[in-house]
Write a protein that holds these residues in place. Structure first.
Motif, PDB file in Angstrom:
ATOM      1  N   PRO A  47      -7.233  -4.021  -9.186  1.00  0.00           N
ATOM      2  CA  PRO A  47      -6.840  -2.468  -8.534  1.00  0.00           C
ATOM      3  C   PRO A  47      -4.951  -2.833  -7.421  1.00  0.00           C
ATOM      4  CG  PRO A  47      -9.130  -3.781  -8.351  1.00  0.00           C
ATOM      5  CD  PRO A  47      -8.629  -3.612  -9.466  1.00  0.00           C
ATOM      6  N   PRO A  48      -4.630  -2.316  -7.580  1.00  0.00           N
ATOM      7  CA  PRO A  48      -3.920  -1.825  -6.355  1.00  0.00           C
ATOM      8  C   PRO A  48      -4.357  -2.233  -5.003  1.00  0.00           C
ATOM      9  CG  PRO A  48      -3.334   0.073  -7.258  1.00  0.00           C
ATOM     10  CD  PRO A  48      -4.523  -0.236  -8.007  1.00  0.00           C
ATOM     11  N   GLN A  49      -3.659  -3.059  -4.315  1.00  0.00           N
ATOM     12  CA  GLN A  49      -4.192  -3.889  -3.273  1.00  0.00           C
ATOM     13  C   GLN A  49      -3.375  -2.956  -2.211  1.00  0.00           C
ATOM     14  OE1 GLN A  49      -6.132  -6.764  -2.848  1.00  0.00           O
ATOM     15  NE2 GLN A  49      -6.539  -6.689  -5.184  1.00  0.00           N
ATOM     16  N   ILE A  50      -2.264  -1.995  -2.575  1.00  0.00           N
ATOM     17  CA  ILE A  50      -1.616  -0.987  -1.722  1.00  0.00           C
ATOM     18  C   ILE A  50      -1.974   0.279  -1.923  1.00  0.00           C
ATOM     19  CG2 ILE A  50       0.243  -0.466  -0.418  1.00  0.00           C
ATOM     20  CD1 ILE A  50       1.281  -2.839   0.019  1.00  0.00           C
ATOM     21  N   LYS A  51      -2.963   1.376  -0.621  1.00  0.00           N
ATOM     22  CA  LYS A  51      -3.440   1.894  -1.206  1.00  0.00           C
ATOM     23  C   LYS A  51      -2.381   3.198  -1.620  1.00  0.00           C
ATOM     24  CE  LYS A  51      -7.815   1.656   0.301  1.00  0.00           C
ATOM     25  NZ  LYS A  51      -9.119   1.920   1.235  1.00  0.00           N
ATOM     26  N   GLU A  52      -1.736   4.260  -2.167  1.00  0.00           N
ATOM     27  CA  GLU A  52      -1.461   5.086  -2.170  1.00  0.00           C
ATOM     28  C   GLU A  52      -0.388   5.922  -0.517  1.00  0.00           C
ATOM     29  OE1 GLU A  52       1.126   8.618  -4.655  1.00  0.00           O
ATOM     30  OE2 GLU A  52      -1.043   7.413  -5.692  1.00  0.00           O
ATOM     31  N   GLU A  53      -1.451   5.678   0.212  1.00  0.00           N
ATOM     32  CA  GLU A  53      -1.818   6.729   1.716  1.00  0.00           C
ATOM     33  C   GLU A  53       0.038   5.812   2.177  1.00  0.00           C
ATOM     34  OE1 GLU A  53      -6.080   5.659   1.309  1.00  0.00           O
ATOM     35  OE2 GLU A  53      -4.884   6.670   0.361  1.00  0.00           O
ATOM     36  N   HIS A  54      -0.515   4.726   2.011  1.00  0.00           N
ATOM     37  CA  HIS A  54       0.034   3.251   2.868  1.00  0.00           C
ATOM     38  C   HIS A  54       1.444   3.124   2.470  1.00  0.00           C
ATOM     39  CE1 HIS A  54      -4.334   1.995   3.833  1.00  0.00           C
ATOM     40  NE2 HIS A  54      -4.237   2.252   4.579  1.00  0.00           N
TER      41      HIS A  54
END
Length: 85
Positions: A47-54
């Motif tokens: 899974p991506p390590q950075i969330k979309e809100e970041h």
């Protein structure tokens, strides 16, 4: 393309297009199952390590610290995200 294609014809197809016999079998199986030979969607195992809100926070960090190394950005991002939580 006939559905009852025998193995010899599958081998000829594989040789003609420089692919493996198993690729031809998979493609024909997919066509029979879902009536399409479109590529399957990419399945990411991680899974991506950075969330979309970041993303906006990261973009601002990069703009403000455009000469920072990846490691420096990671530290700053971690500090900012821990302040938010």
């Amino acid at each position: 393309m006939p559905f009852g294609i025998e193995k010899a014809r599958k081998r000829k197809l594989a040789k003609r297009f420089h692919v493996s016999l198993s690729f031809i079998q998979t493609l024909l199986g997919r066509y029979l199952e879902i009536e399409s030979i479109e590529p399957l969607p990419h399945k990411s195992s991680n899974p991506p390590q950075i969330k979309e809100e970041h993303y906006p926070i990261l973009q601002k960090l990069i703009e403000e610290n455009n000469d920072a190394t990846l490691k420096e950005l990671c530290v700053k991002m971690e500090l900012l995200s821990s302040e938010k939580n």
